[in-house]
Write a protein that holds these residues in place. Structure first.
Motif, PDB file in Angstrom:
ATOM      1  N   UNK A 237       0.857  -1.169   0.000  1.00 15.73           N
ATOM      2  CA  UNK A 237       0.000   0.000   0.000  1.00 15.73           C
ATOM      3  C   UNK A 237       0.907   1.237   0.000  1.00 15.73           C
ATOM      4  N   UNK A 238       0.576   2.218  -0.822  1.00 14.04           N
ATOM      5  CA  UNK A 238       1.353   3.464  -0.819  1.00 14.04           C
ATOM      6  C   UNK A 238       0.755   4.378   0.248  1.00 14.04           C
ATOM      7  N   UNK A 239       1.587   4.804   1.156  1.00 16.26           N
ATOM      8  CA  UNK A 239       1.091   5.598   2.289  1.00 16.26           C
ATOM      9  C   UNK A 239       0.984   7.088   1.997  1.00 16.26           C
ATOM     10  N   UNK A 240       1.902   7.582   1.212  1.00 16.53           N
ATOM     11  CA  UNK A 240       1.982   9.043   1.082  1.00 16.53           C
ATOM     12  C   UNK A 240       1.246   9.544  -0.161  1.00 16.53           C
ATOM     13  N   UNK A 241       0.816  10.795  -0.108  1.00 20.27           N
ATOM     14  CA  UNK A 241       0.093  11.310  -1.275  1.00 20.27           C
ATOM     15  C   UNK A 241       1.027  11.940  -2.312  1.00 20.27           C
ATOM     16  N   UNK A 242       2.265  12.078  -1.974  1.00 22.72           N
ATOM     17  CA  UNK A 242       3.346  12.463  -2.902  1.00 22.72           C
ATOM     18  C   UNK A 242       3.380  13.896  -3.403  1.00 22.72           C
ATOM     19  N   UNK A 243       2.306  14.366  -3.994  1.00 25.87           N
ATOM     20  CA  UNK A 243       2.360  15.755  -4.470  1.00 25.87           C
ATOM     21  C   UNK A 243       1.637  16.654  -3.482  1.00 25.87           C
ATOM     22  N   UNK A 244       2.342  17.547  -2.905  1.00 23.36           N
ATOM     23  CA  UNK A 244       1.680  18.453  -1.972  1.00 23.36           C
ATOM     24  C   UNK A 244       0.626  19.280  -2.709  1.00 23.36           C
ATOM     25  N   UNK A 245      -0.490  19.404  -2.066  1.00 24.39           N
ATOM     26  CA  UNK A 245      -1.584  20.197  -2.623  1.00 24.39           C
ATOM     27  C   UNK A 245      -1.102  21.614  -2.943  1.00 24.39           C
ATOM     28  N   UNK A 246      -0.266  22.135  -2.050  1.00 23.10           N
ATOM     29  CA  UNK A 246       0.167  23.524  -2.192  1.00 23.10           C
ATOM     30  C   UNK A 246       1.196  23.711  -3.302  1.00 23.10           C
ATOM     31  N   UNK A 248       0.713  22.161  -6.212  1.00 23.03           N
ATOM     32  CA  UNK A 248      -0.002  22.018  -7.473  1.00 23.03           C
ATOM     33  C   UNK A 248      -0.473  23.376  -7.949  1.00 23.03           C
ATOM     34  N   UNK A 249      -0.683  23.485  -9.266  1.00 26.21           N
ATOM     35  CA  UNK A 249      -1.127  24.774  -9.800  1.00 26.21           C
ATOM     36  C   UNK A 249      -2.465  25.137  -9.194  1.00 26.21           C
ATOM     37  N   UNK A 250      -2.637  26.407  -8.931  1.00 21.66           N
ATOM     38  CA  UNK A 250      -3.821  26.828  -8.195  1.00 21.66           C
ATOM     39  C   UNK A 250      -5.119  26.364  -8.856  1.00 21.66           C
ATOM     40  N   UNK A 277      -3.682  31.171  -1.049  1.00 27.60           N
ATOM     41  CA  UNK A 277      -2.493  30.466  -1.523  1.00 27.60           C
ATOM     42  C   UNK A 277      -1.462  31.473  -1.997  1.00 27.60           C
ATOM     43  N   UNK A 278      -0.201  31.072  -1.895  1.00 32.15           N
ATOM     44  CA  UNK A 278       0.871  31.928  -2.375  1.00 32.15           C
ATOM     45  C   UNK A 278       1.956  31.046  -2.945  1.00 32.15           C
ATOM     46  N   UNK A 279       2.494  31.493  -4.048  1.00 27.25           N
ATOM     47  CA  UNK A 279       3.607  30.767  -4.644  1.00 27.25           C
ATOM     48  C   UNK A 279       4.625  31.821  -5.011  1.00 27.25           C
ATOM     49  N   UNK A 280       5.673  31.891  -4.217  1.00 27.89           N
ATOM     50  CA  UNK A 280       6.590  33.016  -4.344  1.00 27.89           C
ATOM     51  C   UNK A 280       7.968  32.543  -4.776  1.00 27.89           C
ATOM     52  N   UNK A 281       8.528  33.218  -5.752  1.00 20.98           N
ATOM     53  CA  UNK A 281       9.916  32.942  -6.099  1.00 20.98           C
ATOM     54  C   UNK A 281      10.672  34.241  -6.027  1.00 20.98           C
ATOM     55  N   UNK A 282      11.765  34.217  -5.308  1.00 24.49           N
ATOM     56  CA  UNK A 282      12.520  35.446  -5.148  1.00 24.49           C
ATOM     57  C   UNK A 282      13.593  35.262  -4.110  1.00 24.49           C
ATOM     58  N   UNK A 283      13.769  36.296  -3.321  1.00 21.40           N
ATOM     59  CA  UNK A 283      14.771  36.263  -2.266  1.00 21.40           C
ATOM     60  C   UNK A 283      14.632  34.994  -1.430  1.00 21.40           C
TER      61      UNK A 283
END
Ligand code: ADP
Ligand code: MG
Length: 628
Positions: A237-246, A248-250, A277-283
């Motif tokens: 059985x695979x326990x983990x859901x693997x891709x975090x919801x956060x 994934x594209x909004x 939701x926030x998806x930040x790329x930068x500093x």
């Protein structure tokens, strides 16, 4: 051959073996995260070189052997050579554990602090020794023929020898300790369910499948369908859901998915009011997924409440309740922050981390503010619902530190308005103010109905001047602390001394000076001042308190602690046009005792209207009966 651990490793190992840390369970997160790192390295080679490897086959397999009390974590990652086994598991020169160990040095005398560090940061491979008295590592490095076995029982050092292993990768075999002081302290780690829960809790979003054989009851073939026999069949059985919801594209995440995630994770039976939701790329790069609950969580207004956000680093949980990510006034927000910049490997530098956290936290605060502003403007009902639950937190924080948060919070507060018959903001009130209106009028009391009946509110209502009704005992403390909003001072309709811009007949005080003096004498110390009122219309008297402690504050403090003796001033105000006042005037000439009695009755009435206890109810009723 027995080899010794490098000195620094030895210290860390000692610490793990004798750990008093209560969340020993994090060892699994560490071992799985190493497996995931090793697969990442292998996968990179598979992607960039011609290896003929199937890149979809990477996985982490957990195996339980209850008889031998072992838990094994196997990966088909890059593996380790004999030299690497010695270097990586015998010294902590490179690993994040080095940072941990140095921190430990600094806080040597402070065990509590050390324990805290374990919880917050990855402590790596050695954490296995919190639950295992022996750890065996069998590894085959990619590109090598020979596999090797590393083994250690902790303090005594470790051994490395040749071993048999078909496939590339690593098995970490943990020989689980016998139960210690608490029952089941360690035995639980050889139970499927515990392992399942731990993977879900700490490693749910590891990007490779984490699998384990799990028992499934199945009807024995050929058994009586009326009275079926069952057998346990083990399936992966695979326990983990693997891709975090956060991550994934909004647009890809449905409302149901957000709701389910929120409700399951926070044990709330109501979906959240809002998702941010926030998806930040930068500093600093990070993904964040925040929820504003619809209902107050259990224990929210108690000391037991644990706020904070979950902090992840590339899908691995670092901290369960990171409070530094939220300002106190938004501590009801739940959710997740995931930043690859916050490495599990305990940061290069703690300080740098702090700065990154601060940056994230201030961005999140802006986001939450913007969301609330949006609700306030566009989804008023929702906001009011929110305010019913969490308004108190905003108010408490608005009062904190002598109103240091006034600017940040003043526009999120709601008060009941006499003219709008609903909740309004201060900004809305000020916008509606008439040109010549100097103050933000308010009246404090127990209920909207109660305040509505107060004689002092009558004239303002008559002139269509908006009054804010303060029904929460914190409200008046807030107006007191704020003093003003956008330079408009707050004015208590009950306690304040104000004029409504009417031509005041200066002679009134002179004309009735004698009568006021008479009344003051009749009532003695019970009142501080007697004067003509500009606030009354159909009622004869009211009490006001002037500056300082108000009646609502007096009631509040008396309820908290009567010994404190907090008392508001008593200024008795008369409607000089009222028959009752004329009655005093008249009686003064004919029957002084009768005049005094009327004063006493009116004073008691004023007390009652202010919601204050009358001093002697039976005297008061006797007095009234004298007039029949
Ligand atoms: P960190 O993960 O912070 O580097 P650890 O103490 O967790 O520190 O691990 C030490 C080192 O051991 C890792 O850097 C890695 O090189 C090696 N290692 C641990 N587990 C594995 C594994 N399953 N496969 C390959 N290498 C591993
Ligand atoms: Mg590690």
């Amino acid at each position: 051959m027995q080899k010794q651990f490098q000195a620094e490793s030895q210290r860390l190992l000692d610490m793990m073996i004798n750990s008093i840390y209560t969340h020993k369970e994090i060892f699994l997160r560490e071992i799985i995260s190493n497996a995931s790192d090793a697969i990442d390295k292998m996968r990179y080679i598979a992607l960039t070189e011609d290896t003929g490897m199937d890149i979809n086959n990477f996985e982490i397999i957990l195996t339980l052997d209850k008889e031998n009390r072992t838990l094994t974590v196997s990966d088909n990652g890059i593996g380790m050579s004999a030299e690497e086994l010695e270097k990586n598991l015998g010294t902590i020169a490179f690993s994040g554990s080095g940072e941990f160990s140095r921190n430990l040095e600094n806080s040597k005398d402070n065990n509590a602090e050390a324990v805290d560090i374990i919880g917050q940061f990855g402590v790596g491979f050695y954490s296995a020794f919190m639950v295992a008295d022996k750890v065996t590592v069998i590894s085959k490095k990619y590109g090598e023929e020979q596999a090797h076995k590393w083994e250690s029982e902790g303090v005594t050092g470790f051994t490395i020898e040749d071993a048999e292993k078909e496939t590339v990768g690593t098995d970490i075999i943990m020989h689980i300790k016998q139960d210690g002081e608490t029952e089941d302290e360690f035995s639980k780690y050889v139970r499927e369910y515990t392992i399942y829960k731990l993977v879900r809790k700490y490693s749910d979003y590891i990007r490779f499948p984490i699998k384990m054989l799990m028992p499934h009851p199945q009807v024995v073939e050929g058994s009586d369908p009326e009275n079926p026999e069952y057998e346990e069949v083990f399936e992966y059985e695979v326990f983990n859901s693997m891709v975090p919801l956060w991550q994934r594209k909004k647009g890809d995440v449905t409302e149901e998915e957000y709701n389910e995630f929120y409700q399951q994770k926070y044990g709330d039976d109501t979906p959240p009011m809002s998702v941010i939701t926030a998806s930040v790329e930068g500093l600093v790069s990070y993904d964040a997924m925040l929820f504003i609950p619809k209902r107050i969580p259990n224990k929210y207004y108690s000391d037991d409440f644990e706020g904070g956000l979950q902090l992840y680093s590339s899908g691995v949980l670092i901290m369960e309740n990171c409070k530094d990510l939220l300002p106190e006034h938004f501590n009801f927000v739940r959710g997740v922050v995931d930043s690859p910049d916050l490495s599990l490997n305990v940061s290069r530098e703690m300080l740098q981390h702090d700065r990154q956290l601060k940056l994230i936290s201030s961005n999140l605060e802006k986001k939450i503010k913007a969301k609330l502003e949006d609700l306030l403007k566009n989804e008023r009902e929702k906001y009011e619902e929110f305010f019913k639950g969490f308004g108190r937190q905003l108010k408490v924080c608005a009062l904190d530190d002598y109103g240091a948060k006034k600017e940040a919070l003043q526009d999120f507060l709601l008060f009941y308005s006499s003219t709008q018959k609903g909740m309004v903001t201060l900004a809305e009130y000020v916008d509606r103010m008439k040109d010549d209106q100097k103050y933000i009028y308010y009246a404090a009391g127990d209920s909207i109905e109660g305040i509505d009946r107060m004689p002092q509110t009558e004239i303002l209502k008559d002139r269509n001047i908006e009054i804010l009704y303060f029904t929460d005992n914190m409200d008046e403390f807030i107006s007191d602390m704020f003093r003003n909003y956008k330079e408009k001072p707050f004015m208590s309709v009950i306690d304040g001394d104000f004029d409504l811009g009417d031509e005041k007949d200066e002679r009134i005080d002179v004309i009735f000076a004698d009568t006021f003096e008479f009344i003051k004498e009749a009532l003695g110390d019970k009142v501080d001042t007697v004067k003509a009122s500009s606030k009354l219309k159909s009622h004869p008297v009211c009490l006001s308190s002037g500056d300082g402690v108000t009646f609502e504050m007096e009631k509040y403090f008396t309820a908290v602690n009567p010994e404190m003796g907090v008392k508001a001033k008593r200024i008795l105000e008369f409607n000089v046009d009222h028959d009752a006042f004329l009655a005093i005037e008249k009686a003064r000439k004919d029957d002084e005792q009768r005049a005094k009695d009327i004063c006493e009755i009116l004073y008691n009435q004023a007390l009652m209207i202010a919601g204050l206890p009358i001093e002697n109810p039976s005297d008061y009723t006797t007095l009234i009966c004298k007039f029949f």
